[in-house]
Design an enzyme around this catalytic site. Structure first.
Site, PDB file in Angstrom:
ATOM      1  CB  THR A 113      -0.897   0.011   1.261  1.00  0.00           C
ATOM      2  OG1 THR A 113      -1.606   1.252   1.361  1.00  0.00           O
ATOM      3  CG2 THR A 113      -0.078  -0.164   2.520  1.00  0.00           C
ATOM      4  CE1 TYR A 137      -3.955  -1.830   5.400  1.00  0.00           C
ATOM      5  CE2 TYR A 137      -3.397   0.353   4.569  1.00  0.00           C
ATOM      6  CZ  TYR A 137      -3.727  -0.977   4.339  1.00  0.00           C
ATOM      7  OH  TYR A 137      -3.816  -1.438   3.055  1.00  0.00           O
TER       8      TYR A 137
END
Length: 299
Positions: A113, A137
């Site tokens: 990501t 995250y």
């Protein structure tokens, strides 16, 4: 050739399945190497990537040519409080797959990501830029990348961003639904990134996987925008009667900090297999037109 795909019920996993079964995507035919293929599509209920023994038993029995890991804990805000679960899925899961991939001499393509970066600056991040995540995250995803590099020699790490596709939940569906229901939306205008069509990403993943061009890739739609720009384009292309107003992140009560600037540069893609990712507006237009066509076909 045997291929194993984890997270097969998610946006990307489901899109990969569609392309492999059709042997083509919106960007063209896929390599004929995939025509003679045995694929295992595994969801969380089928296969727990956080359990090393389960991963070892399954993969050593199946002996895949390659593994594509689409599984992830992607609820960015929930990661802030459910840290153990985020760590298991985003960090230990990739580690387990990497350990066993090395054992059976399989390639491993791990999807990561833009949130591994801190969001500072205004120049798109390249693969050689040093990550510095600002959320749980992002931190767990970065650790997952590190575990892959430490435990597997034949790896591809593909970072993407602002992903939307035909399957599951995503920003495009959320904005279309909210726009129809509310008629007015406030959307943040102080975060910039690259909207990415899952169809385009899946196609490039399948291109990369057949090569020996190992390493880290950025793979996002061309061009950048804010979430406000993205939402306004969605509403315009959908023909929804809704006004969209810019707001700031400070006006939203969110547990996790988002990077203010997370635009990625597809340098590795350009330098190896070729960058055919579409401009984000073009890809979004095609996506919405396909949704409208499917809707009419079902009438």
């Amino acid at each position: 050739m045997r291929l194993l795909i984890t997270g097969s019920n998610g946006q990307l996993g489901a899109q990969l399945k569609k392309i492999l079964q059709a042997q083509k995507s919106e960007l063209g035919e896929i390599d004929n190497s995939y025509s003679d293929l045995e694929v295992k599509y595994l969801s969380h209920s089928d296969f727990d990537i956080t359990n090393l023994k389960e991963v070892t038993d399954y993969i050593t029995s199946f002996k895949p040519y390659a593994i594509i890991n689409c599984a992830a804990y992607t609820n960015v805000d929930k990661c802030e409080t459910d840290m153990d679960a985020a760590f298991k899925v985003n960090s230990l899961g990739p580690r387990n797959l990497a350990i066993v991939a090395e054992k059976v001499n399989a390639k491993l393509l791990h999807v990561s990501t833009d949130y591994v970066f801190n969001g500072q600056g205004n120049i798109p991040f390249k693969e050689y830029d040093i990550p510095h995540p600002v959320s749980v995250y992002g931190k767990t995803k970065l650790l997952g990348e590190q575990y892959v590099k430490e435990n597997c020699t034949r790896y591809f790490i593909v970072r993407t961003a602002w992903l939307y596709g035909y399957y599951g939940k995503n920003f495009v569906y959320t904005i279309m639904k909210a726009g129809k229901e509310k008629g007015h939306l406030d959307v943040v205008d102080d975060q910039r990134g690259n909207p990415t069509n899952a169809e385009d990403l899946a196609y490039h993943i399948l291109k990369i996987l057949l090569t020996e061009e190992y390493g880290i890739y950025h793979c996002t739609g061309k061009g950048e925008c804010t979430w406000y720009d993205f939402a306004r384009e969605i509403i315009t292309l959908s023909g929804i009667n809704c006004t969209v107003t810019p707001t700031t992140s400070d006006n939203l009560a969110r547990a996790a900090k988002r990077p203010a600037f997370s635009s990625l540069d597809n340098m590795m893609l350009r330098s190896t297999v070729g960058d055919e990712m579409r401009d984000w507006k073009e890809a979004l237009k095609c996506f919405i037109e396909n949704l409208e066509k499917k809707s009419k076909d079902n009438i």
